[in-house]
Design an enzyme around this catalytic site. Structure first.
Site, PDB file in Angstrom:
ATOM      1  N   ARG A  37     -38.424  11.373  -4.021  1.00 26.73           N
ATOM      2  CA  ARG A  37     -37.983  12.719  -3.632  1.00 26.73           C
ATOM      3  C   ARG A  37     -39.081  13.741  -3.876  1.00 26.73           C
ATOM      4  NH1 ARG A  37     -32.178  13.293  -3.707  1.00 26.73           N
ATOM      5  NH2 ARG A  37     -31.484  11.509  -4.911  1.00 26.73           N
ATOM      6  N   GLY A 146     -31.127   4.193  -9.494  1.00 28.02           N
ATOM      7  CA  GLY A 146     -29.857   4.881  -9.274  1.00 28.02           C
ATOM      8  C   GLY A 146     -28.944   4.253  -8.253  1.00 28.02           C
ATOM      9  N   SER A 147     -28.232   5.130  -7.536  1.00 23.75           N
ATOM     10  CA  SER A 147     -27.174   4.652  -6.640  1.00 23.75           C
ATOM     11  C   SER A 147     -27.121   5.495  -5.375  1.00 23.75           C
ATOM     12  CB  SER A 147     -25.828   4.738  -7.357  1.00 23.75           C
ATOM     13  OG  SER A 147     -25.554   6.084  -7.699  1.00 23.75           O
ATOM     14  N   GLY A 184     -11.356   9.583  -6.193  1.00 26.48           N
ATOM     15  CA  GLY A 184     -12.119   9.492  -7.446  1.00 26.48           C
ATOM     16  C   GLY A 184     -12.589  10.883  -7.827  1.00 26.48           C
ATOM     17  N   GLY A 187     -14.634  12.972  -5.082  1.00 24.95           N
ATOM     18  CA  GLY A 187     -13.781  13.460  -3.997  1.00 24.95           C
ATOM     19  C   GLY A 187     -12.895  14.608  -4.446  1.00 24.95           C
ATOM     20  N   LEU A 322     -22.583   7.264 -14.656  1.00 24.76           N
ATOM     21  CA  LEU A 322     -22.570   8.629 -15.188  1.00 24.76           C
ATOM     22  C   LEU A 322     -23.953   8.993 -15.693  1.00 24.76           C
ATOM     23  CD1 LEU A 322     -19.239   8.388 -17.207  1.00 24.76           C
ATOM     24  CD2 LEU A 322     -19.610   9.714 -15.108  1.00 24.76           C
ATOM     25  N   HIS A 447      -9.149  28.897 -35.880  1.00 25.17           N
ATOM     26  CA  HIS A 447      -7.963  29.434 -35.206  1.00 25.17           C
ATOM     27  C   HIS A 447      -8.282  30.804 -34.625  1.00 25.17           C
ATOM     28  CE1 HIS A 447      -3.815  30.476 -34.367  1.00 25.17           C
ATOM     29  NE2 HIS A 447      -4.060  31.658 -34.923  1.00 25.17           N
TER      30      HIS A 447
HETATM   31  C1  LIG Z   1     -21.621  14.649  -6.146  1.00 26.86           C
HETATM   32  C2  LIG Z   1     -21.884  13.939  -7.451  1.00 26.86           C
HETATM   33  C3  LIG Z   1     -21.460  14.526  -8.624  1.00 26.86           C
HETATM   34  C4  LIG Z   1     -21.703  13.902  -9.825  1.00 26.86           C
HETATM   35  N1  LIG Z   1     -21.279  14.502 -10.969  1.00 26.86           N
HETATM   36  C5  LIG Z   1     -21.510  13.924 -12.154  1.00 26.86           C
HETATM   37  C6  LIG Z   1     -21.134  14.555 -13.362  1.00 26.86           C
HETATM   38  O1  LIG Z   1     -20.579  15.661 -13.358  1.00 26.86           O
HETATM   39  N2  LIG Z   1     -21.411  13.946 -14.535  1.00 26.86           N
HETATM   40  C7  LIG Z   1     -22.024  12.719 -14.571  1.00 26.86           C
HETATM   41  O2  LIG Z   1     -22.255  12.198 -15.668  1.00 26.86           O
HETATM   42  N3  LIG Z   1     -22.405  12.090 -13.445  1.00 26.86           N
HETATM   43  C8  LIG Z   1     -22.170  12.667 -12.246  1.00 26.86           C
HETATM   44  N4  LIG Z   1     -22.602  12.050 -11.104  1.00 26.86           N
HETATM   45  C9  LIG Z   1     -23.262  10.731 -11.220  1.00 26.86           C
HETATM   46  C10 LIG Z   1     -24.717  10.902 -11.639  1.00 26.86           C
HETATM   47  O3  LIG Z   1     -25.371  11.715 -10.696  1.00 26.86           O
HETATM   48  C11 LIG Z   1     -25.377   9.549 -11.747  1.00 26.86           C
HETATM   49  O4  LIG Z   1     -24.642   8.728 -12.614  1.00 26.86           O
HETATM   50  C12 LIG Z   1     -26.803   9.679 -12.279  1.00 26.86           C
HETATM   51  O5  LIG Z   1     -27.575  10.500 -11.456  1.00 26.86           O
HETATM   52  C13 LIG Z   1     -27.455   8.307 -12.407  1.00 26.86           C
HETATM   53  O6  LIG Z   1     -28.742   8.468 -12.884  1.00 26.86           O
HETATM   54  P1  LIG Z   1     -29.899   7.424 -12.560  1.00 26.86           P
HETATM   55  O7  LIG Z   1     -31.093   7.923 -13.280  1.00 26.86           O
HETATM   56  O8  LIG Z   1     -29.424   6.050 -12.837  1.00 26.86           O
HETATM   57  O9  LIG Z   1     -30.116   7.490 -10.994  1.00 26.86           O
HETATM   58  P2  LIG Z   1     -30.334   8.686  -9.963  1.00 26.86           P
HETATM   59  O10 LIG Z   1     -29.972   9.979 -10.523  1.00 26.86           O
HETATM   60  O11 LIG Z   1     -29.672   8.239  -8.710  1.00 26.86           O
HETATM   61  O12 LIG Z   1     -31.908   8.724  -9.754  1.00 26.86           O
HETATM   62  C14 LIG Z   1     -32.596   7.677  -9.158  1.00 26.86           C
HETATM   63  C15 LIG Z   1     -33.841   8.245  -8.510  1.00 26.86           C
HETATM   64  O13 LIG Z   1     -34.643   7.146  -8.108  1.00 26.86           O
HETATM   65  C16 LIG Z   1     -35.292   7.481  -6.899  1.00 26.86           C
HETATM   66  N5  LIG Z   1     -35.670   6.224  -6.245  1.00 26.86           N
HETATM   67  C17 LIG Z   1     -34.858   5.235  -5.822  1.00 26.86           C
HETATM   68  N6  LIG Z   1     -35.580   4.207  -5.324  1.00 26.86           N
HETATM   69  C18 LIG Z   1     -36.877   4.573  -5.438  1.00 26.86           C
HETATM   70  C19 LIG Z   1     -38.088   3.948  -5.123  1.00 26.86           C
HETATM   71  N7  LIG Z   1     -38.124   2.710  -4.607  1.00 26.86           N
HETATM   72  N8  LIG Z   1     -39.238   4.607  -5.368  1.00 26.86           N
HETATM   73  C20 LIG Z   1     -39.237   5.854  -5.901  1.00 26.86           C
HETATM   74  N9  LIG Z   1     -38.107   6.501  -6.240  1.00 26.86           N
HETATM   75  C21 LIG Z   1     -36.945   5.855  -6.019  1.00 26.86           C
HETATM   76  C22 LIG Z   1     -34.249   8.266  -6.142  1.00 26.86           C
HETATM   77  O14 LIG Z   1     -34.871   9.103  -5.178  1.00 26.86           O
HETATM   78  C23 LIG Z   1     -33.576   9.054  -7.260  1.00 26.86           C
HETATM   79  O15 LIG Z   1     -34.140  10.336  -7.386  1.00 26.86           O
HETATM   80  C24 LIG Z   1     -22.386  12.657  -9.864  1.00 26.86           C
HETATM   81  C25 LIG Z   1     -22.830  12.071  -8.679  1.00 26.86           C
HETATM   82  C26 LIG Z   1     -22.588  12.709  -7.483  1.00 26.86           C
HETATM   83  C27 LIG Z   1     -23.092  12.062  -6.219  1.00 26.86           C
END
Ligand SMILES: Cc1cc2nc3c(=O)[nH]c(=O)nc-3n(C[C@H](O)[C@H](O)[C@H](O)COP(=O)(O)OP(=O)(O)OC[C@H]3O[C@@H](n4cnc5c(N)ncnc54)[C@H](O)[C@@H]3O)c2cc1C
Length: 468
Positions: A37, A146-147, A184, A187, A322, A447
């Protein structure tokens, strides 16, 4: 940059990856982080937790100004929604926070390599950057990619009329009719945002309940509250097809167990049926990193994959998807890579839905304990009997604490009510220290605070609440 050599290269700068990078740098490792990104912070900061919470906050203020201030003796005239300004504020929050991570990378001397990474071999990551391919060598590789949103067969995403959560964070107009597929937390949060801003929202869910995984009693009350706010639910129903028309989108619905179909028309559809690990193009097969049957990377108790020197954390490995779970795994994994011992306590990871009221839970639900054959006692206390909630007129909901019947140790807690996401942390800390319900009950609580409802629920485990 040419070829570079590091102790650790992290792929992905979400809350898992960027926190792991910072912790590893704090421990003296030379760290690079590959992120495709244009900004750091991953899903969480760019299109997840942060922008959704920014819009939840703004829409809650709007809703309060429309319907919530009169009872306080405040009347508002000429109220107007400026959606572009609301979206711009959200974008600024995101920009400030992602910029903050870039600052932290500089401070900790972490190299951000902007491009798409793939594991080429043990100790070698190749990054496709704008300037061409870069080879990065490191003793350890950490995958934190990530996901992504789970696709729904028969429903093609265009991020305009048929959107994922990413599109739902930047709709240029308030849709008259929004259908959310999936009840979920994502949504329901995004459905709440647009409902408050004026949409008629219908939530279609395959299961016969909302928020699977949440305590059943809390989920039932949550559904009642959301219905009262105006959200409509079609539970036990599946979406089999989406057809775009000049007027909007026609969804074909069917009972989950099969039966007669019906058509539901709307302007915008939000598909929020879950998320799946994102490991496309990472080269896992070529180096032999194993994934499970749902695509999650398999790891051991030290976050190491089946290949020595390659680790994985966050949404791309099993466990709750999360941000704080990803962060804690990032810290623990970095410490293990640096030669320390560390672990994550998966029994004490809170989950929070940031609707109004908020919903929060930690540890086991009654349903899970029954299934495990564990005997337990439950203490419950409603916010209607909490003086602070009365003062703020936010009396919807309750605190529920579940303790082991023999040892009184807290096994879980579930809250629906004002600031539930903050209140739950008192219990999370207690659980980390192995607290008994009596420990919470005998702790002096200020309180008048909402936390007194937590204390009263703990007292109720012993059958002796004071204020009910
Ligand atoms: C709308 C929404 C609301 C959410 N709200 C919450 C919340 O309130 N609280 C909470 O705890 N969680 C929330 N989540 C979930 C949370 O965003 C994820 O659990 C968290 O971001 C996971 O972190 P991560 O570091 O595993 O992956 P990510 O945050 O998904 O980061 C992974 C990064 O890896 C990068 N990437 C992937 N493949 C490659 C590659 N081959 N080369 C280079 N870069 C790459 C991606 O571009 C991304 O930036 C929410 C998710 C969504 C979609």
């Amino acid at each position: 940059m040419g070829n570079a050599s590091f102790d650790l290269v992290v792929i992905g700068a979400g809350p898992g990856g960027y926190v792991a990078a910072i912790r590893a740098a704090q421990l003296g490792l030379k760290v690079a982080c590959v992120e495709q990104r244009g900004a750091l912070g991953g899903t969480c900061l760019n299109v997840g937790c942060i922008p959704s919470k920014a819009l939840l906050q703004s829409s809650e203020k709007y809703e309060e100004a429309r319907h919530g201030l009169e009872k306080h003796g405040i009347s508002v005239k000429g109220l107007k929604l400026d959606l572009p300004a609301m979206l711009a504020r959200k974008d600024k929050v995101v920009k400030d926070l992602t910029g903050g991570v870039a600052y932290l990378f500089k401070k900790n001397k972490i190299d951000w390599i902007n491009g798409r990474g793939r594991v080429a071999a043990v100790g070698k990551v190749v990054v496709a950057t704008e300037a061409g391919e870069v080879e990065v060598n490191a003793k350890f590789i950490l995958i934190a990619t990530g996901s992504e949103s789970m696709p729904l067969p028969g429903v093609e995403i265009d991020e305009k009329q048929i959107v994922t959560s990413t599109g739902a964070l930047c709709l240029p107009q308030v849709p008259n009719r929004l259908v959310v597929v999936g009840a979920g937390y994502i949504g329901l949060e995004m459905g709440s945002v647009w409902q408050r801003l004026g949409s008629d929202v219908t939530v279609v869910e395959f299961l016969d309940r909302i928020t699977p995984g949440l305590d059943g009693e809390v989920a039932k009350q949550f559904e009642r509250v959301l219905k009262k706010q105006g959200l409509a639910f079609k539970l036990g129903t599946k979406v089999t097809k989406a057809t775009k028309t000049p007027a909007g989108v026609k969804l074909t619905l069917e009972p989950a167990q099969g039966g007669d179909t019906e058509i539901l028309e709307c302007d915008v559809v939000l598909v929020a049926i879950g998320r799946r690990p994102y490991t496309e193009g990472l080269g896992l097969e070529s180096v032999g990193v194993q994934v499970d049957n749902r695509g999650f990377i398999r790891i051991d108790e030290n976050f190491q994959t089946n290949i020595e020197g390659i680790f994985a954390i966050g949404d791309c490995v099993p466990g709750p998807m999360l941000a704080h779970k990803a962060e804690d795994e990032g810290v623990a994994c970095a410490e293990i890579i640096a030669g320390e011992t560390a672990h994550v306590n998966y029994d004490a990871i809170p989950g929070i839905v940031y609707t109004a009221p908020e919903v929060a839970g930690v540890g086991k639900t009654e349903e899970q304990l029954k299934e495990d054959g564990v005997s337990f006692r439950v203490g419950k206390f409603p916010f209607t009997a909490n003086s602070r909630a009365k003062a703020t007129m936010e009396t919807e909901g309750f605190v529920k604490i579940i303790a082991d019947a023999e040892t009184d140790r807290v096994l879980g807690a579930h809250i629906i009510g004002p600031d539930a996401g903050t209140l739950i942390h008192e219990i999370v800390v207690g659980m980390e220290f192995g607290a008994a319900a009596e420990d919470i009950a005998r702790t002096c609580h200020g309180h008048p605070t909402l936390n007194e409802a937590v204390k009263e629920a703990a007292l109720a485990v012993e059958g002796r609440p004071l204020h009910i």
